[in-house]
Write a protein that holds these residues in place. Structure first.
Motif, PDB file in Angstrom:
ATOM      1  N   ASP A 188       0.802  -1.223   0.000  1.00  0.00           N
ATOM      2  CA  ASP A 188       0.000   0.000   0.000  1.00  0.00           C
ATOM      3  C   ASP A 188       0.840   1.282   0.000  1.00  0.00           C
ATOM      4  N   PRO A 189       1.829   1.393  -0.911  1.00  0.00           N
ATOM      5  CA  PRO A 189       2.640   2.626  -0.927  1.00  0.00           C
ATOM      6  C   PRO A 189       1.853   3.815  -1.461  1.00  0.00           C
ATOM      7  N   SER A 190       2.125   5.001  -0.906  1.00  0.00           N
ATOM      8  CA  SER A 190       1.413   6.208  -1.316  1.00  0.00           C
ATOM      9  C   SER A 190       2.324   7.416  -1.160  1.00  0.00           C
ATOM     10  N   PRO A 191       2.701   8.094  -2.269  1.00  0.00           N
ATOM     11  CA  PRO A 191       3.541   9.292  -2.160  1.00  0.00           C
ATOM     12  C   PRO A 191       2.767  10.450  -1.536  1.00  0.00           C
ATOM     13  N   SER A 192       3.452  11.266  -0.769  1.00  0.00           N
ATOM     14  CA  SER A 192       2.815  12.451  -0.197  1.00  0.00           C
ATOM     15  C   SER A 192       2.600  13.487  -1.294  1.00  0.00           C
ATOM     16  N   GLY A 216      -7.094  -6.650 -19.117  1.00  0.00           N
ATOM     17  CA  GLY A 216      -8.045  -6.051 -18.200  1.00  0.00           C
ATOM     18  C   GLY A 216      -7.437  -4.878 -17.453  1.00  0.00           C
ATOM     19  N   ILE A 217      -8.085  -3.712 -17.549  1.00  0.00           N
ATOM     20  CA  ILE A 217      -7.609  -2.514 -16.849  1.00  0.00           C
ATOM     21  C   ILE A 217      -7.884  -2.677 -15.354  1.00  0.00           C
ATOM     22  N   GLU A 218      -6.876  -2.393 -14.544  1.00  0.00           N
ATOM     23  CA  GLU A 218      -7.047  -2.506 -13.088  1.00  0.00           C
ATOM     24  C   GLU A 218      -6.945  -1.123 -12.447  1.00  0.00           C
ATOM     25  N   GLU A 219      -5.833  -0.786 -11.840  1.00  0.00           N
ATOM     26  CA  GLU A 219      -5.700   0.531 -11.204  1.00  0.00           C
ATOM     27  C   GLU A 219      -5.587   1.622 -12.263  1.00  0.00           C
ATOM     28  N   ILE A 220      -6.258   2.741 -12.040  1.00  0.00           N
ATOM     29  CA  ILE A 220      -6.168   3.870 -12.961  1.00  0.00           C
ATOM     30  C   ILE A 220      -5.845   5.141 -12.186  1.00  0.00           C
ATOM     31  N   GLU A 221      -5.047   6.014 -12.808  1.00  0.00           N
ATOM     32  CA  GLU A 221      -4.659   7.271 -12.170  1.00  0.00           C
ATOM     33  C   GLU A 221      -4.338   8.296 -13.249  1.00  0.00           C
ATOM     34  N   TRP A 222      -4.747   9.530 -13.008  1.00  0.00           N
ATOM     35  CA  TRP A 222      -4.555  10.602 -13.979  1.00  0.00           C
ATOM     36  C   TRP A 222      -3.159  11.206 -13.889  1.00  0.00           C
ATOM     37  N   ALA A 223      -2.630  11.598 -15.048  1.00  0.00           N
ATOM     38  CA  ALA A 223      -1.454  12.462 -15.069  1.00  0.00           C
ATOM     39  C   ALA A 223      -1.879  13.841 -14.558  1.00  0.00           C
ATOM     40  N   PRO A 224      -0.981  14.584 -13.890  1.00  0.00           N
ATOM     41  CA  PRO A 224      -1.371  15.884 -13.319  1.00  0.00           C
ATOM     42  C   PRO A 224      -1.900  16.884 -14.335  1.00  0.00           C
ATOM     43  N   ASP A 225      -1.484  16.767 -15.626  1.00  0.00           N
ATOM     44  CA  ASP A 225      -1.962  17.707 -16.634  1.00  0.00           C
ATOM     45  C   ASP A 225      -3.262  17.260 -17.303  1.00  0.00           C
ATOM     46  N   SER A 226      -3.829  16.169 -16.834  1.00  0.00           N
ATOM     47  CA  SER A 226      -5.105  15.637 -17.349  1.00  0.00           C
ATOM     48  C   SER A 226      -5.035  15.217 -18.815  1.00  0.00           C
ATOM     49  N   LYS A 227      -3.824  14.986 -19.341  1.00  0.00           N
ATOM     50  CA  LYS A 227      -3.694  14.615 -20.750  1.00  0.00           C
ATOM     51  C   LYS A 227      -3.458  13.123 -20.964  1.00  0.00           C
ATOM     52  N   TRP A 233       2.507  -3.701  -8.424  1.00  0.00           N
ATOM     53  CA  TRP A 233       1.174  -3.529  -7.835  1.00  0.00           C
ATOM     54  C   TRP A 233       1.083  -2.144  -7.210  1.00  0.00           C
ATOM     55  N   GLU A 234      -0.147  -1.671  -7.056  1.00  0.00           N
ATOM     56  CA  GLU A 234      -0.427  -0.447  -6.295  1.00  0.00           C
ATOM     57  C   GLU A 234       0.443   0.710  -6.763  1.00  0.00           C
ATOM     58  N   THR A 235       0.477   0.913  -8.072  1.00  0.00           N
ATOM     59  CA  THR A 235       1.232   2.044  -8.611  1.00  0.00           C
ATOM     60  C   THR A 235       0.529   3.340  -8.223  1.00  0.00           C
ATOM     61  N   ARG A 236       1.300   4.303  -7.761  1.00  0.00           N
ATOM     62  CA  ARG A 236       0.762   5.593  -7.340  1.00  0.00           C
ATOM     63  C   ARG A 236       1.641   6.702  -7.901  1.00  0.00           C
ATOM     64  N   LEU A 237       1.018   7.663  -8.528  1.00  0.00           N
ATOM     65  CA  LEU A 237       1.727   8.775  -9.140  1.00  0.00           C
ATOM     66  C   LEU A 237       1.907   9.897  -8.127  1.00  0.00           C
ATOM     67  N   SER A 238       3.099  10.468  -8.095  1.00  0.00           N
ATOM     68  CA  SER A 238       3.314  11.658  -7.281  1.00  0.00           C
ATOM     69  C   SER A 238       2.425  12.772  -7.811  1.00  0.00           C
ATOM     70  N   GLN A 262       2.734  15.839  -8.167  1.00  0.00           N
ATOM     71  CA  GLN A 262       3.395  16.771  -9.077  1.00  0.00           C
ATOM     72  C   GLN A 262       3.761  16.109 -10.397  1.00  0.00           C
ATOM     73  N   GLY A 263       3.611  14.782 -10.461  1.00  0.00           N
ATOM     74  CA  GLY A 263       3.908  14.078 -11.690  1.00  0.00           C
ATOM     75  C   GLY A 263       5.374  13.860 -11.958  1.00  0.00           C
ATOM     76  N   ARG A 264       6.210  13.949 -10.933  1.00  0.00           N
ATOM     77  CA  ARG A 264       7.650  13.790 -11.147  1.00  0.00           C
ATOM     78  C   ARG A 264       8.083  12.328 -11.112  1.00  0.00           C
ATOM     79  N   PHE A 265       7.337  11.468 -10.404  1.00  0.00           N
ATOM     80  CA  PHE A 265       7.720  10.068 -10.272  1.00  0.00           C
ATOM     81  C   PHE A 265       6.492   9.269  -9.867  1.00  0.00           C
ATOM     82  N   PHE A 266       6.634   7.954  -9.865  1.00  0.00           N
ATOM     83  CA  PHE A 266       5.584   7.121  -9.306  1.00  0.00           C
ATOM     84  C   PHE A 266       6.219   6.021  -8.461  1.00  0.00           C
ATOM     85  N   THR A 267       5.448   5.498  -7.543  1.00  0.00           N
ATOM     86  CA  THR A 267       5.896   4.411  -6.681  1.00  0.00           C
ATOM     87  C   THR A 267       5.055   3.178  -6.973  1.00  0.00           C
TER      88      THR A 267
END
Length: 695
Positions: free
Chosen positions: A40-44, A327-338, A372-377, A379-384
């Motif tokens: 369950d990693p989560s960037p601040s 099959g699409i599983e976890e989804i997350e937006w890029a900070p610029d919504s593109k 698993w459990e990919t999470r985007l920072s 600010q969009g600089r990295f992901f965990t």
């Protein structure tokens, strides 16, 4: 006198150990169960930290506890934030990065707690008698959403608490049941339904978003994936998944709804036109879109999850990522919504994709390791991500947005793994059924000698729409069997996920067909390659894998030993005692009274008279998906025919054996059974009424 299981393992191990080196370096049941598990990693939001959880097992009492930790996002020394014996799960950052919300039962029922990062004691944010789980912050930081199971007709928590106390005080132990899906996995519903709540952080004021409408519940069931609810960027609206009306036991339909955070307008359905599943909402940072996952085939839980997009201005629905046949599983937006980042299974691993909003091909960012459990920072600089493999326990890793500069941030299991000799792992392919090429994982013992043939253990995964992924399991870990001297063969046969939807679809209404052929051809391949000893073949599996063990037992005598956990045995009987009816109705084809021929054809009990292989049967008594009667029925059939067999029942376990103390005994009993019958030792069969219990 019966030899205790753990002592028996010690007596059986020296021959294996001497062939493979120092016995203390062999990876055993205690290692599998006792390793710390990271998740369950989560960037601040400010990008400085990553919160995550670590589950550790105390070897004194074999009790597992999960705590919340943080580590600098650039690397450094991790710090444990919580220490209470009740643990702390689901860490979620406030938008200002100053507070972490987590879930703990330290005050009784599980509640959402708030922990200031600069120091101080955590305080409870929720105090509901029905508990709280799965917190999600609003982007404004003023509210959190969470889930709680309540009595739908109770207007508030006081009424819920009163109802529960009245039931307890009555002393009557009766369940009055008026609708199906009255129990699920290992839990009785007791008339309660999951609802979405929002709580105001400054006051603790709680509102039930689904209050007053029995038909507005979240689904009791879950088809997997990320959170079932999300806030709009301005914090004024919440989107959530709403279940079917009264037919959820045989329908996979669910819709995506929106409602105001503050009392006002009624909830509105956004996906009513689709009769299949819709959910997992995610608002774009610019507020224009809601991304979500959807399926197209009603009643088929393993239909490919696709990526949908709703224009909030006009309600227009479009589909993205048509070029991703996964099959699409976890989804997350890029900070610029593109763009949208989405994870999928992919050829025995887990991949991460970048999917552009304005068209163009989807780009695979990660594919050479399981994430698993990919999470985007933010600010969009990295992901965990949580990264693992057959030789690498779960740890938190950091990546650049293009997947480069991969580096681990945590090392909780490194020292323990360094003290062990693990088996080598290969991804192999062989000719399977229907002209297909089938992928399989091959895990060889430490110090493998290619001039020798080894006992082979065929491992069949559950599902059946599932897959053996490059991962480090605390339940079915092939390294335990490899350390015992077996070559573990783990095929991903027809029906497996991550190899295209057509490959997944094939197994429906053909359970004992191409999948069985794929499994037998996997064994044939290992023999042809000079790896497996044809006189020392064993097989094991759970759930559908347990079904395949029972099917194998009725269709071939080539195996010396079988282990069947939570296996389906009598399909017509199982249909009437399980909870999710859509699954057999789709995969077998209808109901037992409408299609008795199919249920009889694919049911292992039909072929019980052919079963001759010594079989260890294990089952949790709280398993409502594959009820314990399935294991009992198989045991009765084997015992009545004089087939060496043993039944292990775990009264406090469900579909999976999860409690560390139970898991140690469970895996040890498996190893003992496989040693006894699978390695050509010719041990005498146990007495028909033999039974041992750790109690």
């Amino acid at each position: 006198m019966e030899i205790p299981a753990l002592l028996l393992a010690t007596l059986l191990s020296p021959a294996v150990a001497s062939a493979q080196g120092d016995p203390s370096r062999l990876f055993g049941p205690d290692d599998m169960v006792g390793l710390p598990r990271v998740g369950d990693p989560s960037p601040s939001p400010d990008g400085k930290w990553v919160a995550y959880t670590v589950t550790e097992v105390d070897p004194k009492d074999w009790k597992a506890t999960t705590q919340t930790w943080i580590v600098p996002s650039t690397g450094g020394e991790p710090r444990r934030l919580t220490h209470h014996e009740k643990g702390a799960t689901s860490p979620r950052w406030s938008p200002d990065s100053r507070t972490i919300a987590f879930v703990s039962s330290r005050s009784g029922a599980s509640q959402v707690w708030l922990l200031p990062l600069e120091g101080g004691e955590p305080r409870p944010l929720t105090t509901l008698s029905t508990g709280a789980s799965d917190p999600v912050w609003s982007p404004t930081g003023t509210h959190l959403a969470f889930a709680s199971k309540v009595y739908p007709d109770c207007p508030d928590d006081e009424a819920n608490e009163k109802r529960a106390k009245e039931i307890e005080k009555s002393g009557v132990r009766m369940r009055r049941i008026d609708r199906l899906l009255y129990r699920h996995w290992d839990e009785w519903q007791e008339g309660r339904r999951p609802h979405v709540f929002v709580v105001e952080v400054s006051t603790g004021k709680v509102r039930d978003v689904n209050a007053g409408d029995d038909l507005a519940d979240m689904p009791v069931f879950s088809l997997g994936g990320p959170d079932g609810y999300a806030f709009s960027p301005d914090g004024k609206e919440i989107a959530f998944t709403r279940g079917p009306e009264r037919n959820e036991a045989w329908s996979t339909n669910a819709d995506l709804w929106i409602a105001p955070v503050e009392p006002g307008a009624k909830a509105r359905n956004l996906t009513q036109a689709n009769p299949a599943w819709d959910g997992s909402p995610a608002y774009s940072p610019d507020g224009r879109w809601i991304a979500y996952r959807f399926q197209q085939k009603p009643g088929f839980e393993s239909d490919r999850f696709r990526l949908g997009l709703i224009d909030r201005a006009n309600g227009t629905v479009t589909s993205l990522a048509s070029d991703v046949d996964r099959g699409i599983e976890e989804i997350e937006w890029a900070p610029d919504s593109k763009a949208i980042f989405a994870s999928t299974e992919d050829e025995g691993r887990r991949a991460l994709w970048a999917i552009p909003l304005e068209g163009g091909p989807s780009k695979k960012i990660l594919s050479d390791r399981s994430a698993w459990e990919t999470r985007l920072s933010p600010q969009g600089r990295f992901f965990t991500a949580r990264i693992a493999g057959f030789t690498k326990p779960n740890e938190v890793w950091r990546f650049e947005l293009d997947g480069s500069d991969a580096r681990p941030l945590t090392h909780h299991a490194d020292a323990a793994i360094a003290r062990k000799d693990l088996g080598t792992v290969e991804s192999v392919r062989y000719p399977g059924a229907l002209g297909a090429t089938v992928q399989a994982w091959l895990v060889k013992p430490p110090r493998y000698d290619p001039s020798r043939r080894y006992p082979l253990l065929l491992l069949v995964h559950g599902g059946p729409q599932n897959a053996w992924l490059d991962a480090f399991s605390s339940r079915w870990n092939p390294q335990v069997f490899a350390a015992r001297g077996f070559v573990a063969m783990m095929p991903n046969p027809h029906g497996s996920t991550g190899f295209g939807q057509a490959f997944t679809d094939q197994i429906s209404r053909d359970w004992g067909g191409a999948c069985y052929e794929d499994c037998m051809k996997a064994v044939d391949w290992a023999i042809e390659q000079g790896i497996a000893d044809p006189g020392r073949l064993c097989a094991a599996g759970a759930s559908f894998g347990g079904y395949m063990m029972n099917w194998i037992n009725g269709h071939t005598d080539r195996f010396k030993a079988i282990v069947a956990h939570a296996g389906l045995y009598n399909l017509p009987a199982k249909y009437t005692t399980t909870e999710e009816l859509w699954f057999p109705e789709w995969d077998i084809g209808g109901t037992p009274w409408d299609n008795p021929e199919a249920f009889a054809r694919w049911s292992p009990h039909t072929y019980a008279k052919n079963m001759r292989t010594p079989t260890l049967i294990t089952h949790g008594e709280l398993d409502f998906r594959v009820p314990v009667s399935e294991g009992m029925g198989l045991f009765t059939a084997l015992q009545r025919q004089g087939v060496p067999s043993r039944l292990l029942l775990f009264p406090d376990e469900g579909h999976w054996i999860l409690k560390p103390r139970n898991a140690r005994l469970w895996i040890q009993e498996m190893l003992d059974w496989l040693d006894r019958y699978g390695k050509g030792g010719g041990a005498a069969a146990a007495p028909a009424n033999a039974f041992s219990s750790p109690r």
